[in-house]
Enzyme design. Sequence first.
Site, PDB file in Angstrom:
ATOM      1  N   LYS A 140      -3.582  -4.281  -6.062  1.00 42.89           N
ATOM      2  CA  LYS A 140      -4.407  -4.839  -7.131  1.00 42.89           C
ATOM      3  C   LYS A 140      -3.535  -5.528  -8.176  1.00 42.89           C
ATOM      4  O   LYS A 140      -2.741  -4.871  -8.841  1.00 42.89           O
ATOM      5  CB  LYS A 140      -5.221  -3.727  -7.795  1.00 42.89           C
ATOM      6  CG  LYS A 140      -6.250  -3.095  -6.849  1.00 42.89           C
ATOM      7  CD  LYS A 140      -6.910  -1.876  -7.452  1.00 42.89           C
ATOM      8  CE  LYS A 140      -7.978  -1.316  -6.522  1.00 42.89           C
ATOM      9  NZ  LYS A 140      -8.544  -0.053  -6.997  1.00 42.89           N
ATOM     10  N   GLY A 174     -12.131  -0.556  -5.055  1.00 40.53           N
ATOM     11  CA  GLY A 174     -13.189   0.311  -5.571  1.00 40.53           C
ATOM     12  C   GLY A 174     -12.583   1.552  -6.195  1.00 40.53           C
ATOM     13  O   GLY A 174     -11.354   1.717  -6.214  1.00 40.53           O
ATOM     14  N   LYS A 192      -9.303  -4.544 -14.345  1.00 44.97           N
ATOM     15  CA  LYS A 192      -9.688  -3.267 -14.982  1.00 44.97           C
ATOM     16  C   LYS A 192      -8.457  -2.477 -15.440  1.00 44.97           C
ATOM     17  O   LYS A 192      -8.548  -1.649 -16.350  1.00 44.97           O
ATOM     18  CB  LYS A 192     -10.580  -2.423 -14.063  1.00 44.97           C
ATOM     19  CG  LYS A 192     -10.027  -2.161 -12.670  1.00 44.97           C
ATOM     20  CD  LYS A 192      -9.242  -0.898 -12.522  1.00 44.97           C
ATOM     21  CE  LYS A 192      -8.488  -0.870 -11.226  1.00 44.97           C
ATOM     22  NZ  LYS A 192      -7.663   0.262 -10.968  1.00 44.97           N
ATOM     23  N   ASP A 233     -14.769   0.823 -10.548  1.00 42.15           N
ATOM     24  CA  ASP A 233     -13.314   1.013 -10.652  1.00 42.15           C
ATOM     25  C   ASP A 233     -12.887   1.118 -12.118  1.00 42.15           C
ATOM     26  O   ASP A 233     -11.958   1.856 -12.458  1.00 42.15           O
ATOM     27  CB  ASP A 233     -12.608  -0.172  -9.960  1.00 42.15           C
ATOM     28  CG  ASP A 233     -11.264   0.227  -9.386  1.00 42.15           C
ATOM     29  OD1 ASP A 233     -10.863   1.397  -9.539  1.00 42.15           O
ATOM     30  OD2 ASP A 233     -10.598  -0.638  -8.784  1.00 42.15           O
TER      31      ASP A 233
HETATM   32  N1  LIG Z   1      -2.670   4.954  -6.474  1.00 43.53           N
HETATM   33  C1  LIG Z   1      -3.957   4.710  -6.386  1.00 43.53           C
HETATM   34  O1  LIG Z   1      -4.808   5.551  -6.677  1.00 43.53           O
HETATM   35  C2  LIG Z   1      -4.419   3.349  -5.921  1.00 43.53           C
HETATM   36  C3  LIG Z   1      -5.761   3.191  -5.589  1.00 43.53           C
HETATM   37  C4  LIG Z   1      -6.191   1.952  -5.144  1.00 43.53           C
HETATM   38  C5  LIG Z   1      -5.295   0.906  -5.047  1.00 43.53           C
HETATM   39  N2  LIG Z   1      -4.005   1.089  -5.405  1.00 43.53           N
HETATM   40  C6  LIG Z   1      -3.101  -0.055  -5.314  1.00 43.53           C
HETATM   41  O2  LIG Z   1      -2.200   0.185  -4.251  1.00 43.53           O
HETATM   42  C7  LIG Z   1      -0.937  -0.443  -4.557  1.00 43.53           C
HETATM   43  C8  LIG Z   1       0.150   0.593  -4.370  1.00 43.53           C
HETATM   44  O3  LIG Z   1      -0.045   1.582  -5.351  1.00 43.53           O
HETATM   45  P1  LIG Z   1       0.532   3.036  -5.186  1.00 43.53           P
HETATM   46  O4  LIG Z   1      -0.219   3.885  -6.123  1.00 43.53           O
HETATM   47  O5  LIG Z   1       0.583   3.455  -3.757  1.00 43.53           O
HETATM   48  O6  LIG Z   1       2.029   2.819  -5.726  1.00 43.53           O
HETATM   49  P2  LIG Z   1       3.244   3.847  -5.645  1.00 43.53           P
HETATM   50  O7  LIG Z   1       4.067   3.598  -6.837  1.00 43.53           O
HETATM   51  O8  LIG Z   1       2.759   5.212  -5.414  1.00 43.53           O
HETATM   52  O9  LIG Z   1       4.023   3.408  -4.320  1.00 43.53           O
HETATM   53  C9  LIG Z   1       4.920   2.436  -4.262  1.00 43.53           C
HETATM   54  C10 LIG Z   1       5.507   2.355  -2.845  1.00 43.53           C
HETATM   55  O10 LIG Z   1       5.750   0.976  -2.585  1.00 43.53           O
HETATM   56  C11 LIG Z   1       6.945   0.865  -1.853  1.00 43.53           C
HETATM   57  N3  LIG Z   1       7.897   0.021  -2.599  1.00 43.53           N
HETATM   58  C12 LIG Z   1       8.396   0.237  -3.844  1.00 43.53           C
HETATM   59  N4  LIG Z   1       9.254  -0.741  -4.164  1.00 43.53           N
HETATM   60  C13 LIG Z   1       9.302  -1.574  -3.112  1.00 43.53           C
HETATM   61  C14 LIG Z   1      10.027  -2.764  -2.863  1.00 43.53           C
HETATM   62  N5  LIG Z   1      10.876  -3.289  -3.728  1.00 43.53           N
HETATM   63  N6  LIG Z   1       9.829  -3.379  -1.664  1.00 43.53           N
HETATM   64  C15 LIG Z   1       8.973  -2.872  -0.759  1.00 43.53           C
HETATM   65  N7  LIG Z   1       8.268  -1.737  -0.942  1.00 43.53           N
HETATM   66  C16 LIG Z   1       8.440  -1.108  -2.120  1.00 43.53           C
HETATM   67  C17 LIG Z   1       7.523   2.246  -1.651  1.00 43.53           C
HETATM   68  O11 LIG Z   1       7.169   2.700  -0.371  1.00 43.53           O
HETATM   69  C18 LIG Z   1       6.833   3.054  -2.723  1.00 43.53           C
HETATM   70  O12 LIG Z   1       6.683   4.407  -2.375  1.00 43.53           O
HETATM   71  C19 LIG Z   1      -1.040  -0.940  -5.996  1.00 43.53           C
HETATM   72  O13 LIG Z   1      -1.241  -2.330  -6.011  1.00 43.53           O
HETATM   73  C20 LIG Z   1      -2.245  -0.229  -6.556  1.00 43.53           C
HETATM   74  O14 LIG Z   1      -2.940  -0.983  -7.521  1.00 43.53           O
HETATM   75  C21 LIG Z   1      -3.533   2.288  -5.814  1.00 43.53           C
END
Ligand SMILES: NC(=O)c1ccc[n+]([C@@H]2O[C@H](COP(=O)([O-])OP(=O)(O)OC[C@H]3O[C@@H](n4cnc5c(N)ncnc54)[C@H](O)[C@@H]3O)[C@@H](O)[C@H]2O)c1
Length: 333
Positions: free
Chosen positions: A105, A133, A188, A241
């Site tokens: 996102k 969502g 959001k 969301d």
């Molecule tokens: N966490 C949630 O609840 C949630 C829910 C819906 C959508 N999202 C979306 O999902 C996406 C990921 O969020 P998240 O919460 O999993 O983040 P996170 O911080 O938990 O995970 C990041 C992961 O990305 C990878 N990463 C980090 N740096 C990197 C790099 N330089 N190159 C390649 N890979 C790299 C690594 O595997 C790392 O563990 C975001 O865009 C977020 O908006 C998250």
Amino acid sequence: MSKIVILGAGAFGISIAIMAAEAGHSVTIWSAFESEVESILSIREHKEKLPGVKIPESIGFTSDISCISGSDMVVIGVPSIFVRNVVKQAAPYITPEMIVVNTSKGLEDGTYLRMSQVIREEISDSPIVVLSGPSHAEEVARKMPTTISAASEDEKAAATVQETLSNGCLRIYLNDDVTGCELGGSLKNIIALCAGICDGLGYGDNTIAALMTRGITEIARLGVAMGARLDTFFGLTGIGDLIVTCTSLHSRNRRAGTLIGKGVSPDDAVKQVGTVEGYYCCKAAYGLSRKMNVEMPITEELYKILFENGDVNKPLASLMSRPSRHEREQTLV
Ligand SMILES: NC(=O)c1ccc[n+]([C@@H]2O[C@H](COP(=O)([O-])OP(=O)(O)OC[C@H]3O[C@@H](n4cnc5c(N)ncnc54)[C@H](O)[C@@H]3O)[C@@H](O)[C@H]2O)c1
């Protein structure tokens, strides 16, 4: 059974992997970092990103991106600032029949592109489906009932994602407004940061409710100007969301905002909390709103705090003393 590869071993990548494994698919998670793969494999848990969640033995982990070869679905699960680079690395292994699913996102700095548009620039042929969502990873991974939308211009691909990933705890609706779904999910986070700031400053529920309501109004204002449908912003990827992100302690955007409201500098708050998508999105949304000549007063006030060393105490007074107006959006009717 489908073969699914997830790019990104963070909180959301792992939670979607658990959902896909629960639905009976073969799942592999790719991480850019060998150390992250080794650490997860040693205890079947990501202690830093998703503590307390045991990752099923059936889910594979690798740092070799060629694992994409032969898969049916590739899910992008890295933070938005890394999406273009990761998709560039993945592109040589992605074939036209594979469905590419975006869960990230944000808006790209400089280009203002939504993540599915960034992916399309790097991958010309495959169908792209956006999943968005109210879905905190901490709850998805613990199999708490969750509803999200699968949005795509390719109806068949969206229906395949719906059928493939749905299970008893994840219910997926279809949507054809990709622009609206992605903008709602990205913007959001700006409002959630502001909700945290209000919290940190000691304001109450009235202020947060005002922020959320006026927040979705300015999100929809930009969205409609960008070609999205107004009603999308009142569905799961919009108000749904927004509610979850502004009210939950799981939200890293809100947590970072609370620190900023308590006097921590924005840079330090982002460093302390980790992935704070709203920080980057605010910069892009501010630029986009100016480019599109769309009024986004909340985004503008946050921009001043984050990027112009603005006083965190000033925005509320400034927002409250804007010229009186009608609640109905003349520009949206
Ligand atoms: N966490 C949630 O609840 C949630 C829910 C819906 C959508 N999202 C979306 O999902 C996406 C990921 O969020 P998240 O919460 O999993 O983040 P996170 O911080 O938990 O995970 C990041 C992961 O990305 C990878 N990463 C980090 N740096 C990197 C790099 N330089 N190159 C390649 N890979 C790299 C690594 O595997 C790392 O563990 C975001 O865009 C977020 O908006 C998250």
